[in-house]
Design a protein around this motif. Structure first.
Motif, short mmCIF file in Angstrom:
data_model
loop_
_atom_site.label_atom_id
_atom_site.label_comp_id
_atom_site.label_asym_id
_atom_site.label_seq_id
_atom_site.Cartn_x
_atom_site.Cartn_y
_atom_site.Cartn_z
N VAL A 127 0.80 -1.23 0.00
CA VAL A 127 0.00 0.00 0.00
C VAL A 127 0.83 1.28 0.00
CG1 VAL A 127 -2.07 -1.03 1.00
CG2 VAL A 127 -0.29 -0.17 2.51
N GLU A 128 2.07 1.21 0.49
CA GLU A 128 2.93 2.40 0.54
C GLU A 128 4.37 1.98 0.30
OE1 GLU A 128 2.01 5.59 1.14
OE2 GLU A 128 -0.07 5.25 1.75
N GLN A 129 5.14 2.88 -0.35
CA GLN A 129 6.56 2.66 -0.52
C GLN A 129 7.30 3.95 -0.14
OE1 GLN A 129 7.91 1.64 -4.49
NE2 GLN A 129 9.84 0.86 -3.72
N VAL A 130 8.32 3.80 0.70
CA VAL A 130 9.11 4.94 1.15
C VAL A 130 10.57 4.64 0.83
CG1 VAL A 130 9.83 6.28 3.16
CG2 VAL A 130 7.49 5.41 3.03
N VAL A 131 11.23 5.55 0.13
CA VAL A 131 12.64 5.37 -0.21
C VAL A 131 13.45 6.37 0.60
CG1 VAL A 131 14.35 5.40 -2.06
CG2 VAL A 131 12.02 4.63 -2.54
N GLY A 132 14.51 5.88 1.23
CA GLY A 132 15.38 6.74 2.02
C GLY A 132 15.05 6.69 3.50
N VAL A 133 15.86 7.39 4.27
CA VAL A 133 15.70 7.41 5.72
C VAL A 133 14.57 8.36 6.09
CG1 VAL A 133 16.86 7.98 7.90
CG2 VAL A 133 18.15 6.92 6.05
N ARG A 134 13.71 7.91 6.98
CA ARG A 134 12.62 8.72 7.51
C ARG A 134 12.68 8.65 9.03
NH1 ARG A 134 12.54 9.54 2.78
NH2 ARG A 134 10.77 9.88 1.43
N ASP A 135 12.12 9.68 9.69
CA ASP A 135 12.13 9.66 11.15
C ASP A 135 11.06 8.70 11.65
OD1 ASP A 135 9.65 11.53 12.13
OD2 ASP A 135 10.47 12.17 10.20
N GLU A 136 11.22 8.27 12.88
CA GLU A 136 10.35 7.26 13.46
C GLU A 136 8.89 7.71 13.52
OE1 GLU A 136 9.88 4.57 17.49
OE2 GLU A 136 11.80 5.54 17.08
N SER A 137 8.65 8.97 13.86
CA SER A 137 7.27 9.43 13.99
C SER A 137 6.51 9.39 12.66
CB SER A 137 7.21 10.83 14.61
OG SER A 137 7.85 11.77 13.77
N SER A 138 7.17 9.73 11.56
CA SER A 138 6.47 9.69 10.27
C SER A 138 6.19 8.25 9.85
CB SER A 138 7.24 10.45 9.19
OG SER A 138 8.48 9.84 8.92
N LEU A 139 7.13 7.34 10.12
CA LEU A 139 6.89 5.92 9.79
C LEU A 139 5.81 5.33 10.69
CD1 LEU A 139 10.55 4.75 9.18
CD2 LEU A 139 8.78 5.14 7.46
N ARG A 140 5.80 5.73 11.96
CA ARG A 140 4.77 5.27 12.90
C ARG A 140 3.39 5.73 12.42
NH1 ARG A 140 5.43 3.33 17.71
NH2 ARG A 140 7.55 4.13 17.84
N SER A 141 3.30 6.99 12.00
CA SER A 141 2.01 7.52 11.49
C SER A 141 1.56 6.75 10.26
CB SER A 141 2.16 8.99 11.13
OG SER A 141 2.43 9.75 12.28
N LEU A 142 2.48 6.44 9.39
CA LEU A 142 2.16 5.66 8.19
C LEU A 142 1.59 4.29 8.57
CD1 LEU A 142 2.37 5.76 5.06
CD2 LEU A 142 4.59 4.66 5.31
N ILE A 143 2.25 3.61 9.50
CA ILE A 143 1.78 2.31 9.95
C ILE A 143 0.39 2.41 10.57
CG2 ILE A 143 2.18 0.49 11.68
CD1 ILE A 143 5.22 0.93 11.14
N GLU A 144 0.19 3.42 11.41
CA GLU A 144 -1.07 3.57 12.12
C GLU A 144 -2.25 3.84 11.19
OE1 GLU A 144 -0.14 6.49 15.09
OE2 GLU A 144 0.90 5.01 16.34
N GLN A 145 -1.98 4.35 9.99
CA GLN A 145 -3.05 4.55 9.01
C GLN A 145 -3.68 3.22 8.61
OE1 GLN A 145 -1.79 6.70 5.55
NE2 GLN A 145 -0.88 8.36 6.74
N TYR A 146 -2.91 2.16 8.68
CA TYR A 146 -3.35 0.85 8.20
C TYR A 146 -3.58 -0.16 9.32
CZ TYR A 146 -2.12 2.79 3.70
OH TYR A 146 -2.06 3.59 2.59
N ALA A 147 -3.10 0.16 10.52
CA ALA A 147 -3.22 -0.80 11.64
C ALA A 147 -4.63 -0.83 12.22
CB ALA A 147 -2.21 -0.46 12.73
#
Length: 147
Positions: A127-147
């Motif tokens: 559902v999502e693809q992220v390239v490169g380093v991202r901070d934990e909060s933005s990745l957590r928010s991305l996960i929570e959209q689908y959890a």
């Protein structure tokens, strides 16, 4: 010690860890069966995936899976490692790690052109693809959209 010996030892450690995690999961819920596999509790450690069947197994077992395509020689991948560990321990998503050098076909299949690349699966679909380093909060928010 040769590079091949080191790789073999790493593979043995990964396999041992997989067996330990599988054993822990079956001890936590011995009544779980294949029908209920979509609601399994995600492991608190990343799952090291070697090949398409193992990735498919992880994606079909857990509702949300964050897949980290990485390389041992990649500096940004090493920078992202603590974030990936933390997300595995603190979110409902399972975290899988795919070494692109060991799994080139798998990386090609998911159109990974650079590392690190994070691919988020929800209900078995990317559902999502992220390239490169991202901070934990933005990745957590991305996960929570689908959890």
């Amino acid at each position: 010690m040769s590079e091949t010996q080191t790789e073999d030892e790493i593979d043995e450690i990964r396999e041992k860890k997989r067996r330990e995690l599988a054993s822990q999961l079956s001890e936590e819920d011995p009544s779980a069966d294949a029908e209920d596999s979509g609601s399994d509790t995600a492991p608190e450690e990343p799952i090291y995936v070697n090949g398409a069947p193992e990735l498919q197994d992880a994606v079909s077992t857990y509702d949300v899976v964050l897949v980290d395509f990485y390389a041992d020689w990649c500096g940004p991948c090493k920078m992202l490692e603590p974030t990936v560990q933390s997300l595995a321990a603190s979110t409902d998503a399972a975290v899988a790690k795919v070494d692109i050098d060991q799994n080139q076909q798998l990386a090609q299949q998911y159109q990974v052109r650079g590392v690190p690349t994070l691919l988020l699966f929800s209900d078995g679909e990317p559902v999502e693809q992220v390239v490169g380093v991202r901070d934990e909060s933005s990745l957590r928010s991305l996960i929570e959209q689908y959890a």
